[in-house]
Design a protein around this motif. Structure first.
Motif, mmCIF file in Angstrom:
data_model
loop_
_atom_site.group_PDB
_atom_site.id
_atom_site.type_symbol
_atom_site.label_atom_id
_atom_site.label_comp_id
_atom_site.label_asym_id
_atom_site.label_seq_id
_atom_site.Cartn_x
_atom_site.Cartn_y
_atom_site.Cartn_z
ATOM 1 N N ASN A 81 47.190 43.022 47.316
ATOM 2 C CA ASN A 81 48.212 44.099 48.173
ATOM 3 C C ASN A 81 48.978 43.433 49.265
ATOM 4 O O ASN A 81 49.794 43.655 49.694
ATOM 5 N N LYS A 82 47.889 42.452 49.812
ATOM 6 C CA LYS A 82 48.277 41.917 51.239
ATOM 7 C C LYS A 82 49.712 41.140 50.998
ATOM 8 O O LYS A 82 50.386 41.011 52.047
ATOM 9 N N VAL A 83 49.807 40.353 49.965
ATOM 10 C CA VAL A 83 50.906 39.366 49.553
ATOM 11 C C VAL A 83 51.959 40.499 48.890
ATOM 12 O O VAL A 83 53.015 39.815 48.355
ATOM 13 N N GLY A 84 51.822 41.691 48.945
ATOM 14 C CA GLY A 84 52.989 42.401 48.449
ATOM 15 C C GLY A 84 53.160 42.563 46.839
ATOM 16 O O GLY A 84 54.068 43.155 46.198
ATOM 17 N N MET A 85 52.068 42.364 46.370
ATOM 18 C CA MET A 85 51.980 42.441 44.643
ATOM 19 C C MET A 85 51.200 43.651 44.583
ATOM 20 O O MET A 85 50.167 44.036 45.351
ATOM 21 N N GLU A 86 51.158 44.093 43.335
ATOM 22 C CA GLU A 86 50.426 45.524 42.764
ATOM 23 C C GLU A 86 49.509 44.796 41.687
ATOM 24 O O GLU A 86 49.810 44.366 40.775
ATOM 25 N N PRO A 87 48.239 45.180 41.996
ATOM 26 C CA PRO A 87 47.019 44.800 40.901
ATOM 27 C C PRO A 87 47.515 45.738 39.798
ATOM 28 O O PRO A 87 47.823 46.968 39.823
ATOM 29 N N HIS A 88 47.126 45.095 38.403
ATOM 30 C CA HIS A 88 47.148 45.991 37.230
ATOM 31 C C HIS A 88 45.881 45.642 36.338
ATOM 32 O O HIS A 88 45.707 44.613 36.557
ATOM 33 N N PHE A 89 45.533 46.573 35.905
ATOM 34 C CA PHE A 89 44.428 46.340 35.058
ATOM 35 C C PHE A 89 44.561 47.112 33.376
ATOM 36 O O PHE A 89 45.501 48.182 33.462
ATOM 37 N N VAL A 90 44.244 46.406 32.422
ATOM 38 C CA VAL A 90 44.202 46.687 31.278
ATOM 39 C C VAL A 90 42.655 46.981 30.749
ATOM 40 O O VAL A 90 42.115 45.809 30.630
ATOM 41 N N ASN A 91 42.350 48.065 30.233
ATOM 42 C CA ASN A 91 40.885 48.547 29.720
ATOM 43 C C ASN A 91 39.841 47.718 30.849
ATOM 44 O O ASN A 91 38.922 47.017 30.313
ATOM 45 N N GLY A 92 40.173 48.147 32.083
ATOM 46 C CA GLY A 92 39.226 47.498 33.219
ATOM 47 C C GLY A 92 39.412 45.997 33.551
ATOM 48 O O GLY A 92 38.554 45.651 34.200
ATOM 49 N N LEU A 93 39.972 45.451 32.579
ATOM 50 C CA LEU A 93 40.236 43.794 33.115
ATOM 51 C C LEU A 93 41.463 43.553 33.791
ATOM 52 O O LEU A 93 42.712 44.304 33.520
ATOM 53 N N ARG A 94 41.369 42.873 34.832
ATOM 54 C CA ARG A 94 42.617 42.328 35.722
ATOM 55 C C ARG A 94 43.526 41.726 35.015
ATOM 56 O O ARG A 94 43.363 40.674 34.508
ATOM 57 N N VAL A 95 44.743 42.191 35.228
ATOM 58 C CA VAL A 95 46.045 41.345 34.501
ATOM 59 C C VAL A 95 46.083 40.154 35.559
ATOM 60 O O VAL A 95 46.511 40.278 36.725
ATOM 61 N N THR A 96 45.931 38.938 35.114
ATOM 62 C CA THR A 96 46.063 37.914 36.114
ATOM 63 C C THR A 96 47.148 36.764 35.586
ATOM 64 O O THR A 96 46.883 35.898 34.580
ATOM 65 N N ASP A 97 48.238 36.762 36.302
ATOM 66 C CA ASP A 97 49.396 35.802 35.958
ATOM 67 C C ASP A 97 49.009 34.603 36.993
ATOM 68 O O ASP A 97 47.894 34.655 37.627
ATOM 69 N N GLY A 98 49.687 33.552 36.937
ATOM 70 C CA GLY A 98 49.688 32.475 37.719
ATOM 71 C C GLY A 98 49.217 32.766 39.402
ATOM 72 O O GLY A 98 48.475 32.152 39.841
ATOM 73 N N GLU A 99 50.197 33.418 39.742
ATOM 74 C CA GLU A 99 50.008 33.866 41.285
ATOM 75 C C GLU A 99 48.817 34.554 41.287
ATOM 76 O O GLU A 99 48.116 34.222 42.402
ATOM 77 N N THR A 100 48.433 35.469 40.656
ATOM 78 C CA THR A 100 47.185 36.335 41.064
ATOM 79 C C THR A 100 45.776 35.345 40.601
ATOM 80 O O THR A 100 44.877 35.319 41.413
ATOM 81 N N MET A 101 46.032 34.477 39.692
ATOM 82 C CA MET A 101 44.960 33.604 39.464
ATOM 83 C C MET A 101 44.772 32.505 40.717
ATOM 84 O O MET A 101 43.373 32.385 41.200
ATOM 85 N N GLU A 102 45.768 32.229 41.447
ATOM 86 C CA GLU A 102 45.682 31.423 42.509
ATOM 87 C C GLU A 102 44.925 32.266 43.845
ATOM 88 O O GLU A 102 43.945 31.908 44.380
ATOM 89 N N ILE A 103 45.172 33.701 43.982
ATOM 90 C CA ILE A 103 44.693 34.395 44.770
ATOM 91 C C ILE A 103 43.093 34.662 44.361
ATOM 92 O O ILE A 103 42.240 34.723 45.520
ATOM 93 N N ALA A 104 42.750 35.071 43.359
ATOM 94 C CA ALA A 104 41.485 35.094 42.864
ATOM 95 C C ALA A 104 40.708 34.086 42.907
ATOM 96 O O ALA A 104 39.457 34.222 43.714
ATOM 97 N N GLU A 105 41.053 32.715 42.694
ATOM 98 C CA GLU A 105 40.263 31.860 43.105
ATOM 99 C C GLU A 105 39.926 31.467 44.532
ATOM 100 O O GLU A 105 39.015 31.227 44.989
ATOM 101 N N MET A 106 41.124 31.567 45.282
ATOM 102 C CA MET A 106 41.013 31.468 46.755
ATOM 103 C C MET A 106 40.183 32.455 47.309
ATOM 104 O O MET A 106 39.051 32.217 48.118
#
Length: 304
Positions: A81-106
């Motif tokens: 949210n801080k970087v202006g993106m919207e979290p998305h989930f499918v069946n409780g699992l986070r949709v993780t594109d390349g940018e979201t993956m970078e944030i998740a790992e950080m």
């Protein structure tokens, strides 16, 4: 004055009774591995966070070999949210594109080091690692109902060597659920899945899930229906019965999988309760739900 002295004496006797009650559990599980999956509200509240780590530190100091596997979903969503993106989930699992993956790992590595620091402050040496260290957690793309949700991993192989090395050197391993595939692409792994896979690989005596519910209920609306003990067959019946809420269903499936692959006992605990780990592991009645293999020794000691 005498009433005050009597009260002090009772308090001291209560402390002694608690220690004596814990003794058989300390004897039974001494030098055994316990995997603690740490997540949910207990990660957000700073006081609860400290109490969870205190519990793990105590387990280590009385002879257990604890391993922490942690999530960080709420913190990841906050940074997305801080970087202006919207979290998305499918069946409780986070949709993780390349940018979201970078944030998740950080974010997960940031959370990891905060837990390491807290354990160090409480007097034991902790080492924070991810599933990429030592090539520990190899995975493949995980689909959700056949849908591609990006860099979300399903663990296919665990190499526990780095975990054993840390335990042998008397460190507390603190593991964040980032894995890699055959092309060494990073993947975000559901923390429950990672904890279950790690517990299976190290043949843990116990796997404890800290959750935001008190345990497994026969009827979630009836809080008196909490199940304190269940066998694998009981759990399978619950899974196939279709009466479980969305979050508990995959958790119970993970529990069954862990028991069937060598983990002795699995605990589902309310991480919002202070010192829930100690209450479940070191007291006769426990507070959550414990699962064990069919025909295994019952969990609780008979009270005299």
């Amino acid at each position: 004055m005498k009433e005050h002295e009597d009260s002090m004496e009772m308090n001291e006797m209560d402390k002694a009774r608690v220690l004596i009650e814990a003794l058989p559990y300390i004897q039974k599980f001494n030098r055994k591995i316990i995997v603690v999956k740490y997540g949910g509200s207990a990660m957000v509240d700073e006081q609860l966070k400290r109490q969870v780590i205190q519990d793990v530190v105590l387990l280590k100091l009385v002879g257990f070999k604890p391993i922490i596997v942690h999530g960080g979903g709420k913190e990841i969503s906050r940074w997305v949210n801080k970087v202006g993106m919207e979290p998305h989930f499918v069946n409780g699992l986070r949709v993780t594109d390349g940018e979201t993956m970078e944030i998740a790992e950080m974010v997960l590595n940031k959370v990891n080091k905060s837990l390491v620091q807290l354990a160090n402050e409480l007097g034991i040496k902790a080492v924070g690692i991810s599933g990429k260290d030592g090539m520990m957690l190899k995975c493949e793309k995980k689909l959700s109902g056949g849908q591609d949700i990006g860099f979300v991993g399903n663990v296919t192989e665990v190499d526990p060597k780095v975990i054993y090395d840390l335990l042998e050197k008397d460190f507390l391993p603190v593991i964040c659920p980032i894995g890699f595939d055959s092309h060494f692409q990073s993947y975000n792994i559901n923390a429950d899945d990672a904890a279950c896979a790690i517990a299976r690989a190290v043949k843990a005596e116990k796997l404890a899930f800290l959750t935001d519910v008190e345990g497994v209920y026969r009827n979630f609306e009836d809080k008196s229906s909490l199940i304190s003990e269940m066998t694998v067959d009981d759990a399978r019946a619950f899974v196939s019965g279709g009466g479980l809420g969305g979050g508990m269903l995959p958790k119970l499936q993970n529990c069954v999988d862990a028991i069937e692959n060598g983990v002795s006992r699995v605990h589902i605990l309310d991480g919002r309760m202070p010192h829930c780990l100690l209450l479940e592991i070191f007291t006769n009645r426990g507070i959550g739900t414990v699962m064990f293999a069919n025909g295994a020794e019952r969990y609780h000691h008979e009270e005299a």
